[in-house]
Design an enzyme around this catalytic site. Sequence first.
Site, PDB file in Angstrom:
ATOM      1  N   ASP A 133       0.784  -1.248   0.000  1.00 14.60           N
ATOM      2  CA  ASP A 133       0.000   0.000   0.000  1.00 14.60           C
ATOM      3  C   ASP A 133       0.816   1.299   0.000  1.00 14.60           C
ATOM      4  OD1 ASP A 133      -1.841  -2.025   0.359  1.00 14.60           O
ATOM      5  OD2 ASP A 133      -2.922  -1.068   1.993  1.00 14.60           O
ATOM      6  N   LYS A 145      -6.931  -4.943  -3.141  1.00 16.11           N
ATOM      7  CA  LYS A 145      -7.711  -5.493  -2.025  1.00 16.11           C
ATOM      8  C   LYS A 145      -8.802  -4.525  -1.593  1.00 16.11           C
ATOM      9  CE  LYS A 145      -4.359  -3.905   1.443  1.00 16.11           C
ATOM     10  NZ  LYS A 145      -5.100  -2.898   2.206  1.00 16.11           N
ATOM     11  N   CYS A 201      -1.947  -2.209   7.875  1.00 15.40           N
ATOM     12  CA  CYS A 201      -1.862  -3.138   6.748  1.00 15.40           C
ATOM     13  C   CYS A 201      -0.586  -3.983   6.754  1.00 15.40           C
ATOM     14  CB  CYS A 201      -2.038  -2.391   5.429  1.00 15.40           C
ATOM     15  SG  CYS A 201      -3.718  -1.724   5.304  1.00 15.40           S
TER      16      CYS A 201
END
Length: 184
Positions: free
Chosen positions: A11, A97, A136
């Site tokens: 990310d 995702k 994350c």
Amino acid sequence: MEKGDALLIVDVQNDFCPGGALAVLKGDEVVPVLNNWIQEASDRGVPVYASRDWHPPRHISFRERGGPWPPHCVQGTSGAAFHPELKLPREAQIISKAHKPDEDSYSAFGGTDLAERLRSAGVKRVWIGGLTQDYCVRETSLDALREGFEVHVIVEGTRAVNVDPKDGHRALEDVRAAGAVLEE
Ligand SMILES: [Zn+2]
């Protein structure tokens, strides 16, 4: 890194970097660190995977729907794009995702085929860096361990979203306690 390894970049998107919708303090500082790892992976023939938060508008994690976060990483927006200085190789595999309106996942393994992709590539060990340490990266690392991979977290290549430094430290301690190696 060697054969049987993979590099997993979590990310590193504009919305998580300074100026973004859900900016992480100094989040962009992970970029040069991870670029060095990407270069090394490419030199050694180690595959690179990059996950991204990829939300539809009005995603369940957004405040307007009672979630904890401001709108961020909306599909196709510049905020959802990878940081422009992140040098992903052309052959990097992108893992999108939390792309459905009513499902969220902090982990790059949640609702994706990442585990199968890694296994079918013969990967045994994953090196993980990116954003954010306390969400994350933490959840992705824990899932990677649950899936049976050896996990190394590139600590220099992560930053926490919560400004209380204890949160980042606690997240790293959690993944260490679960069996990951912290690369300081
Ligand atoms: Zn999100």
